[in-house]
Design a protein around this motif. Structure first.
Motif, PDB file in Angstrom:
ATOM      1  N   ALA A  71       0.830  -1.196   0.000  1.00 41.47           N
ATOM      2  CA  ALA A  71       0.000   0.000   0.000  1.00 41.47           C
ATOM      3  C   ALA A  71       0.869   1.252   0.000  1.00 41.47           C
ATOM      4  O   ALA A  71       1.876   1.313   0.719  1.00 41.47           O
ATOM      5  CB  ALA A  71      -0.934  -0.010   1.203  1.00 41.47           C
ATOM      6  N   GLY A  72       0.471   2.218  -0.814  1.00 40.78           N
ATOM      7  CA  GLY A  72       1.243   3.433  -0.965  1.00 40.78           C
ATOM      8  C   GLY A  72       2.246   3.391  -2.100  1.00 40.78           C
ATOM      9  O   GLY A  72       2.823   4.426  -2.455  1.00 40.78           O
ATOM     10  N   GLY A  73       2.454   2.216  -2.645  1.00 48.58           N
ATOM     11  CA  GLY A  73       3.412   2.045  -3.729  1.00 48.58           C
ATOM     12  C   GLY A  73       2.840   2.402  -5.087  1.00 48.58           C
ATOM     13  O   GLY A  73       1.697   2.858  -5.200  1.00 48.58           O
ATOM     14  N   SER A  74       3.656   2.167  -6.104  1.00 49.49           N
ATOM     15  CA  SER A  74       3.278   2.522  -7.476  1.00 49.49           C
ATOM     16  C   SER A  74       3.553   1.363  -8.422  1.00 49.49           C
ATOM     17  O   SER A  74       4.441   0.539  -8.190  1.00 49.49           O
ATOM     18  CB  SER A  74       4.077   3.743  -7.952  1.00 49.49           C
ATOM     19  OG  SER A  74       3.799   4.878  -7.172  1.00 49.49           O
ATOM     20  N   LEU A  75       2.778   1.334  -9.489  1.00 45.51           N
ATOM     21  CA  LEU A  75       2.996   0.426 -10.608  1.00 45.51           C
ATOM     22  C   LEU A  75       2.631   1.156 -11.888  1.00 45.51           C
ATOM     23  O   LEU A  75       1.778   2.061 -11.875  1.00 45.51           O
ATOM     24  CB  LEU A  75       2.121  -0.827 -10.494  1.00 45.51           C
ATOM     25  CG  LEU A  75       2.485  -1.906  -9.488  1.00 45.51           C
ATOM     26  CD1 LEU A  75       1.393  -2.971  -9.441  1.00 45.51           C
ATOM     27  CD2 LEU A  75       3.823  -2.548  -9.813  1.00 45.51           C
ATOM     28  N   ARG A  76       3.247   0.751 -12.989  1.00 48.45           N
ATOM     29  CA  ARG A  76       2.835   1.252 -14.289  1.00 48.45           C
ATOM     30  C   ARG A  76       2.453   0.075 -15.171  1.00 48.45           C
ATOM     31  O   ARG A  76       3.288  -0.795 -15.451  1.00 48.45           O
ATOM     32  CB  ARG A  76       3.929   2.070 -14.970  1.00 48.45           C
ATOM     33  CG  ARG A  76       3.409   2.750 -16.245  1.00 48.45           C
ATOM     34  CD  ARG A  76       4.421   3.665 -16.896  1.00 48.45           C
ATOM     35  NE  ARG A  76       5.375   2.954 -17.727  1.00 48.45           N
ATOM     36  CZ  ARG A  76       6.019   3.497 -18.758  1.00 48.45           C
ATOM     37  NH1 ARG A  76       5.798   4.759 -19.075  1.00 48.45           N
ATOM     38  NH2 ARG A  76       6.891   2.787 -19.441  1.00 48.45           N
ATOM     39  N   LEU A  77       1.224   0.058 -15.606  1.00 51.73           N
ATOM     40  CA  LEU A  77       0.749  -0.962 -16.527  1.00 51.73           C
ATOM     41  C   LEU A  77       0.932  -0.486 -17.958  1.00 51.73           C
ATOM     42  O   LEU A  77       0.794   0.707 -18.248  1.00 51.73           O
ATOM     43  CB  LEU A  77      -0.728  -1.270 -16.285  1.00 51.73           C
ATOM     44  CG  LEU A  77      -1.131  -1.691 -14.875  1.00 51.73           C
ATOM     45  CD1 LEU A  77      -2.615  -2.046 -14.842  1.00 51.73           C
ATOM     46  CD2 LEU A  77      -0.291  -2.837 -14.372  1.00 51.73           C
ATOM     47  N   SER A  78       1.230  -1.436 -18.829  1.00 54.09           N
ATOM     48  CA  SER A  78       1.333  -1.156 -20.254  1.00 54.09           C
ATOM     49  C   SER A  78       0.378  -2.059 -21.010  1.00 54.09           C
ATOM     50  O   SER A  78       0.109  -3.185 -20.597  1.00 54.09           O
ATOM     51  CB  SER A  78       2.757  -1.398 -20.750  1.00 54.09           C
ATOM     52  OG  SER A  78       3.678  -0.545 -20.105  1.00 54.09           O
ATOM     53  N   CYS A  79      -0.119  -1.553 -22.122  1.00 54.80           N
ATOM     54  CA  CYS A  79      -0.969  -2.339 -23.010  1.00 54.80           C
ATOM     55  C   CYS A  79      -0.432  -2.149 -24.420  1.00 54.80           C
ATOM     56  O   CYS A  79      -0.533  -1.051 -24.986  1.00 54.80           O
ATOM     57  CB  CYS A  79      -2.415  -1.885 -22.924  1.00 54.80           C
ATOM     58  SG  CYS A  79      -3.515  -2.653 -24.130  1.00 54.80           S
ATOM     59  N   ALA A  80       0.163  -3.202 -24.963  1.00 51.30           N
ATOM     60  CA  ALA A  80       0.728  -3.157 -26.310  1.00 51.30           C
ATOM     61  C   ALA A  80      -0.293  -3.697 -27.297  1.00 51.30           C
ATOM     62  O   ALA A  80      -0.862  -4.771 -27.093  1.00 51.30           O
ATOM     63  CB  ALA A  80       2.008  -3.963 -26.372  1.00 51.30           C
ATOM     64  N   ALA A  81      -0.504  -2.955 -28.366  1.00 57.68           N
ATOM     65  CA  ALA A  81      -1.491  -3.340 -29.374  1.00 57.68           C
ATOM     66  C   ALA A  81      -0.808  -3.719 -30.681  1.00 57.68           C
ATOM     67  O   ALA A  81       0.229  -3.156 -31.041  1.00 57.68           O
ATOM     68  CB  ALA A  81      -2.466  -2.198 -29.615  1.00 57.68           C
ATOM     69  N   SER A  82      -1.420  -4.665 -31.373  1.00 53.86           N
ATOM     70  CA  SER A  82      -0.941  -5.066 -32.695  1.00 53.86           C
ATOM     71  C   SER A  82      -2.128  -5.485 -33.547  1.00 53.86           C
ATOM     72  O   SER A  82      -3.210  -5.762 -33.031  1.00 53.86           O
ATOM     73  CB  SER A  82       0.063  -6.215 -32.586  1.00 53.86           C
ATOM     74  OG  SER A  82      -0.548  -7.345 -32.005  1.00 53.86           O
TER      75      SER A  82
END
Length: 124
Positions: A14-25
């Motif tokens: 809790a309090g942390g960070s994440l970055r999600l990515s979505c690659a499209a093709s």
């Protein structure tokens, strides 16, 4: 046919960070309006954020406003979700979605293409 692949999920305190990515093709990325949804166990799939084709218009759900940011890089055919100040209630499978359209949309039924999802778990 558009294929979407999410990445970046994981376990965070809790309090942390994440970055999600979505690659499209398989499609014309710059013509796709896109969104992030999430689904917790036993709950419906809900909108988190959405973005227009060029990124000029966005929607962010009230539950994550001020903590999550949606963006896209059309040169890289990739959409992102920066998640800061994560809370245990953010725990869910996060899905990216896409559709050929102009205006930002927030209902699951308005998206034709879906990724397989990535798990985000926030520990307390």
């Amino acid at each position: 046919q558009v294929q979407l692949v999410e990445s970046g999920g994981g376990l965070v305190q809790a309090g942390g960070s994440l970055r999600l990515s979505c690659a499209a093709s398989g499609g014309t990325f710059s013509n796709l309006r896109m969104g992030w949804f999430r689904q917790a166990p036993g709950k419906e799939r809900d909108i988190v954020a959405a973005i227009s084709r060029r990124g000029g218009s966005t929607y962010v759900a009230d539950s994550v406003k001020g903590r999550f940011t949606i963006s896209r890089d059309n040169a890289k055919n990739t959409m992102y979700l920066q998640m800061n100040s994560l809370k245990p209630e953010d725990t869910a499978v996060y899905y990216c979605a896409a559709d050929y359209g102009v205006v930002v949309v927030i209902r699951t039924t308005e998206y034709d293409y879906w990724g397989q999802g990535t798990q985000v778990t926030v520990s307390s």
